[in-house]
Design a protein around this motif. Structure first.
Motif, short mmCIF file in Angstrom:
data_model
loop_
_atom_site.label_atom_id
_atom_site.label_comp_id
_atom_site.label_asym_id
_atom_site.label_seq_id
_atom_site.Cartn_x
_atom_site.Cartn_y
_atom_site.Cartn_z
N UNK A 25 26.14 33.71 -23.48
CA UNK A 25 26.14 32.39 -24.11
C UNK A 25 25.44 32.43 -25.46
N UNK A 26 24.32 33.16 -25.53
CA UNK A 26 23.54 33.20 -26.76
C UNK A 26 24.23 34.00 -27.85
N UNK A 27 25.13 34.89 -27.48
CA UNK A 27 25.89 35.63 -28.49
C UNK A 27 26.85 34.69 -29.21
N UNK A 28 27.37 33.72 -28.47
CA UNK A 28 28.31 32.75 -29.06
C UNK A 28 27.56 31.61 -29.74
N UNK A 29 26.47 31.20 -29.12
CA UNK A 29 25.69 30.06 -29.65
C UNK A 29 24.20 30.43 -29.62
N UNK A 30 23.74 31.18 -30.61
CA UNK A 30 22.32 31.59 -30.64
C UNK A 30 21.38 30.39 -30.59
#
Length: 250
Positions: A25-30
């Motif tokens: 998730x954080x790769x798409x939305x840091x």
């Protein structure tokens, strides 16, 4: 974020960050966040809930609101002036998405299919009008008391098989024109409501005891209307996510 309770030297230790590790998730939305304090460990995350999600939460909550109470009292108290609504995770698909988002950002089990109240409680929505406030208090249900009292009448361990409230995640659903800060007097920190942001802190230390410096309160709203949404994260299912330290004081 400038904090009036901190000295310049202390502020200089903390920086803004962007995290893209630990979850797809954080790769798409840091996650954009500020490290606010070490003790208690505390962060302010920016842009973690959208205006559309905020509107959904407020719309669902409006017909569920009632005068806020506290666990130790059966009715309203003067030191807590607000309205409360509890939203079950299944109330709307957006609440499940939010729970998974909190889990991805914090690295803790918050919901993810784990039985109700075992990882994260239902979302508590709070509405504060002008003059609304909440005096200084602790979020843990029993671990702020001396250890010898943890198993007194009523066996709190039996009543709380999920453990105590390890950490608090608080969404700010609105900004406030004046007042309404979240203040931590023993930590010397206060956080101003920023719409779409969330403040996160640990209330229990790695040694298993409550952190006195996590005491906090909602300052009176002087102008405007303050909406927040709390997600309390329980400790037992997160024992591997937030392991004990070799330092008994930590």
């Amino acid at each position: 974020m400038r904090n009036p309770f901190q000295e310049d030297e202390e502020i200089a230790k903390y920086k803004c960050h962007v995290s893209a590790r630990g979850s797809p998730y954080l790769m798409i939305r840091p996650a954009k966040y500020e490290h606010i304090q070490d003790d208690p460990e505390m962060y302010l995350f920016h842009d973690v809930i959208s205006p559309e999600e905020i509107k959904i939460i407020q719309d669902i909550s409006k017909h569920k609101l009632y005068r806020s109470q506290v666990v130790s009292n059966k009715g309203p108290v003067e030191y807590r002036v607000s309205q409360t609504a509890w939203l079950q995770n299944q109330t709307h698909t957006v609440l499940l998405k939010i729970a998974k988002r909190i889990s991805a950002i914090t690295g803790l089990h918050v919901y993810e299919g784990i039985p109700h109240n075992m990882a994260g409680e239902h979302i508590q929505v709070l509405s504060y009008g002008i003059g609304g406030h909440y005096d200084y208090h602790f979020d843990p249900l029993f671990k702020m008391e001396p250890e010898e009292k943890w198993n007194e009448t009523g066996s709190k361990f039996e009543h709380y098989p999920s453990g105590d409230r390890l950490a608090t995640w608080m969404f700010y659903l609105t900004e406030v024109e004046a007042g309404g800060r979240t203040a931590f007097p023993q930590a010397g920190v206060s956080v101003s409501p920023v719409k779409g942001a969330a403040v996160f802190w640990y209330s229990i230390k790695k040694n298993g005891y409550g952190n006195q410096r996590s005491q906090h309160g909602g300052c009176p709203v002087l102008l405007g209307h303050k909406w927040v949404a709390n997600k309390w994260i329980r400790e037992n299912v997160n024992f591997l996510k937030y392991p004990c330290s070799l330092d008994p004081q930590e």
